[in-house]
Motif scaffolding. Structure first.
Motif, PDB file in Angstrom:
ATOM      1  N   ASP A  52      37.926  55.958  30.427  1.00  0.00           N
ATOM      2  CA  ASP A  52      38.309  56.801  31.327  1.00  0.00           C
ATOM      3  C   ASP A  52      39.369  55.895  32.583  1.00  0.00           C
ATOM      4  O   ASP A  52      38.626  55.616  33.274  1.00  0.00           O
ATOM      5  CB  ASP A  52      37.232  57.428  32.283  1.00  0.00           C
ATOM      6  N   ARG A 246      33.912  43.245  40.672  1.00  0.00           N
ATOM      7  CA  ARG A 246      34.085  43.003  42.218  1.00  0.00           C
ATOM      8  C   ARG A 246      33.725  41.782  42.557  1.00  0.00           C
ATOM      9  O   ARG A 246      34.321  41.118  43.263  1.00  0.00           O
ATOM     10  CB  ARG A 246      33.487  44.133  43.085  1.00  0.00           C
ATOM     11  N   ILE A 286      45.425  38.827  42.196  1.00  0.00           N
ATOM     12  CA  ILE A 286      44.764  37.386  42.373  1.00  0.00           C
ATOM     13  C   ILE A 286      45.729  36.294  42.770  1.00  0.00           C
ATOM     14  O   ILE A 286      45.916  35.702  43.664  1.00  0.00           O
ATOM     15  CB  ILE A 286      43.788  36.930  41.500  1.00  0.00           C
TER      16      ILE A 286
HETATM   17  O1  UT7 Z   1      39.664  35.867  33.877  1.00  0.00           O
HETATM   18  C1  UT7 Z   1      38.330  35.906  34.227  1.00  0.00           C
HETATM   19  C2  UT7 Z   1      38.198  36.311  35.262  1.00  0.00           C
HETATM   20  N1  UT7 Z   1      38.037  37.840  35.663  1.00  0.00           N
HETATM   21  C3  UT7 Z   1      38.998  38.256  36.834  1.00  0.00           C
HETATM   22  O2  UT7 Z   1      39.593  37.453  37.432  1.00  0.00           O
HETATM   23  C4  UT7 Z   1      38.789  39.795  36.889  1.00  0.00           C
HETATM   24  C5  UT7 Z   1      38.533  39.797  38.191  1.00  0.00           C
HETATM   25  N2  UT7 Z   1      38.220  41.383  38.525  1.00  0.00           N
HETATM   26  C6  UT7 Z   1      39.245  42.157  38.709  1.00  0.00           C
HETATM   27  O3  UT7 Z   1      40.207  41.847  38.331  1.00  0.00           O
HETATM   28  C7  UT7 Z   1      38.828  43.559  39.036  1.00  0.00           C
HETATM   29  O4  UT7 Z   1      37.693  43.580  39.530  1.00  0.00           O
HETATM   30  C8  UT7 Z   1      39.171  44.792  38.195  1.00  0.00           C
HETATM   31  C9  UT7 Z   1      40.438  44.914  37.373  1.00  0.00           C
HETATM   32  C10 UT7 Z   1      38.089  44.380  36.939  1.00  0.00           C
HETATM   33  C11 UT7 Z   1      38.636  46.134  38.764  1.00  0.00           C
HETATM   34  O5  UT7 Z   1      39.572  46.235  39.772  1.00  0.00           O
HETATM   35  P1  UT7 Z   1      39.183  46.723  41.160  1.00  0.00           P
HETATM   36  O6  UT7 Z   1      39.818  46.809  42.176  1.00  0.00           O
HETATM   37  O7  UT7 Z   1      38.177  45.274  41.488  1.00  0.00           O
HETATM   38  O8  UT7 Z   1      38.113  47.910  40.965  1.00  0.00           O
HETATM   39  P2  UT7 Z   1      36.649  48.510  41.443  1.00  0.00           P
HETATM   40  O9  UT7 Z   1      35.634  48.084  40.541  1.00  0.00           O
HETATM   41  O10 UT7 Z   1      36.362  47.946  42.802  1.00  0.00           O
HETATM   42  O11 UT7 Z   1      36.850  50.007  41.366  1.00  0.00           O
HETATM   43  C12 UT7 Z   1      37.775  50.610  42.473  1.00  0.00           C
HETATM   44  C13 UT7 Z   1      37.755  52.211  42.150  1.00  0.00           C
HETATM   45  C14 UT7 Z   1      36.534  52.749  41.925  1.00  0.00           C
HETATM   46  O12 UT7 Z   1      36.389  54.202  42.166  1.00  0.00           O
HETATM   47  P3  UT7 Z   1      36.018  54.651  43.741  1.00  0.00           P
HETATM   48  O13 UT7 Z   1      34.465  54.247  43.660  1.00  0.00           O
HETATM   49  O14 UT7 Z   1      36.734  53.818  44.856  1.00  0.00           O
HETATM   50  O15 UT7 Z   1      36.300  56.034  43.633  1.00  0.00           O
HETATM   51  C15 UT7 Z   1      36.240  52.953  40.384  1.00  0.00           C
HETATM   52  O16 UT7 Z   1      35.304  53.613  39.919  1.00  0.00           O
HETATM   53  O17 UT7 Z   1      38.621  52.232  40.794  1.00  0.00           O
HETATM   54  C16 UT7 Z   1      37.856  52.834  39.847  1.00  0.00           C
HETATM   55  N3  UT7 Z   1      37.883  52.321  38.615  1.00  0.00           N
HETATM   56  C17 UT7 Z   1      38.886  52.543  37.759  1.00  0.00           C
HETATM   57  N4  UT7 Z   1      39.604  53.525  37.452  1.00  0.00           N
HETATM   58  C18 UT7 Z   1      40.473  53.675  36.509  1.00  0.00           C
HETATM   59  C19 UT7 Z   1      37.265  50.990  38.199  1.00  0.00           C
HETATM   60  N5  UT7 Z   1      37.726  50.734  36.945  1.00  0.00           N
HETATM   61  C20 UT7 Z   1      38.769  51.737  36.650  1.00  0.00           C
HETATM   62  C21 UT7 Z   1      39.474  51.739  35.563  1.00  0.00           C
HETATM   63  N6  UT7 Z   1      40.362  53.074  35.725  1.00  0.00           N
HETATM   64  N7  UT7 Z   1      39.792  51.062  34.656  1.00  0.00           N
END
Ligand code: UT7
Length: 353
Positions: A52, A246, A286
């Motif tokens: 999704d 997060r 980042i």
């Molecule tokens: O290389 C190793 C190290 N790894 C990293 O550096 C990765 C670090 N983390 C990230 O890059 C990010 O945390 C992600 C890309 C994995 C996720 O992005 P985010 O901006 O942290 O999203 P989030 O988990 O805070 O979610 C924000 C919103 C949520 O919705 P509500 O609660 O605001 O309504 C999530 O349900 O986005 C929603 N969401 C998504 N929607 C569509 C989370 N993931 C997705 C998705 N597609 N894939």
């Protein structure tokens, strides 16, 4: 003749005359680089058919448009990527495989648990009796071994080392988990490091650190009991990468910036002295946060996450190879490599090329 009255005093042993070889202080050069990515391109739209999500969200939140994913049916996997990357680096360095004294492969996604990927690659390329081992540092899979290889050459242990950074994260990805499935891709990169009498060349500063207390934010549980206490078990699938996105994001933004600051200070240089920052491509946001904080001119930071996603240990050497091939990294330049990832680990290497 009288009997001896006491024991004979022990004779002191002759002083040892074994000489340890002197520690040298050689310069280190990058002789060549190479990289390899799978042929299969997977777009955000294709990922959105499995979980999704959608192209707009992925691009806005990560900078990713597409990634390369191995096709096991075509024989693609970690060993194949590593072999191709190192072969290209050897050709680029204009040496032969048997000139390598050591191959270090930074990877967490070995096709086989035994032997090491480095040994299989050495066999495939005909690297003679070069020592070979794998090093597990996740996204630091190139920078950690690059620092080790540098130091081994600098002190005279080896003269020529092949360093590979590679991961085939698709092999440990559950694509129904959207926090992982959207982010990662497969790639390998390699560099050949060699000794030189020019001692101005090599690492000016390096940082290699880890905080094992954060292991449960990014890990691959093999069995139930390994799932971190207190976590939601429904989010985990055995044998697949789990990421607390997060938490890792917060760690990454802070650590990445501290890492750059510490490396600049250790090297006694400023942002203006650095010609290129080769950063782990974890998430474009980042990298942007660091660029903003340090006022790094856009031309000094390379971003290719749009085409490859986050390729873990492959990301830094892939970027490095593309920059070298484009002539944007050349002999004489000052280059900073920076990475962070699972472990949690973080690592940097500031080079006088
Ligand atoms: O290389 C190793 C190290 N790894 C990293 O550096 C990765 C670090 N983390 C990230 O890059 C990010 O945390 C992600 C890309 C994995 C996720 O992005 P985010 O901006 O942290 O999203 P989030 O988990 O805070 O979610 C924000 C919103 C949520 O919705 P509500 O609660 O605001 O309504 C999530 O349900 O986005 C929603 N969401 C998504 N929607 C569509 C989370 N993931 C997705 C998705 N597609 N894939």
């Amino acid at each position: 003749m009288s009997e001896p009255t006491g024991s004979t005093p022990a004779r002191s042993p002759a002083p040892l005359r074994l000489a340890r070889p002197p520690v040298q202080d050689l310069g280190v050069r990058v002789l060549g680089s190479g990289s390899a990515v799978p042929s299969r391109v997977v777009t955000n739209a294709q990922i959105a058919t499995i979980c999704d999500t959608n192209d707009e969200w992925i691009h806005q939140r990560t900078g990713i448009r597409e990634r390369r994913i191995c096709d096991p049916a075509k024989g693609e996997g970690n060993v194949q990527l590593c072999t191709d990357a190192l072969r290209r680096a050897i050709e680029n360095a204009a040496i032969t495989p048997d000139q390598l004294d050591l191959i270090i492969c930074g990877t967490i996604t070995q096709d086989m648990r035994c032997p090491s990927t480095a040994c299989v690659v050495a066999g495939a390329l005909g690297a003679g009796h070069a020592a070979a081992w794998d090093l597990g540092a996740a996204c630091c899979g190139f920078v950690y071994p690059m620092n080790i290889a540098h130091d081994l050459i600098r002190i005279g242990t080896y003269r020529t080392i092949g360093v590979i950074g590679a991961d085939c994260i698709s092999a440990i990805t559950d694509y129904s988990n959207r926090s992982v499935g959207i982010l990662f891709g497969d790639a390998a990169g390699a560099a050949i490091l060699g000794a030189t009498d020019d001692r101005t060349k090599g690492v000016l500063a390096q940082v290699n650190k880890a905080d094992g207390s954060g292991w449960h934010d990014l890990y691959v549980p093999a069995w139930e009991s390994q799932i971190a206490p207190g976590s939601d078990r429904t989010n985990h699938r055995l044998g697949c990468l789990f990421m607390n996105g997060r938490e890792v994001f917060k760690f990454a933004v802070g650590t990445f910036q501290e890492l750059i600051a510490e490396t600049l200070t250790k090297g006694g240089v400023t942002v203006a002295d650095v010609d290129m920052f080769v950063c782990h491509q974890s998430n474009a946001r980042i990298i942007e946060a660091a660029v903003e904080r340090f006022g790094i001119p856009p031309g000094k930071v390379y971003v290719n996450i749009d085409r490859y996603g986050n390729t873990s240990g492959g990301s830094v050497p892939l970027a490095f190879d593309e920059l070298r091939k484009a002539g944007r990294i050349q002999e004489g330049m000052v280059v900073m490599f920076v990475a962070f990832g699972a472990g949690l680990t973080w690592s940097s290497s500031l080079w006088q090329m």
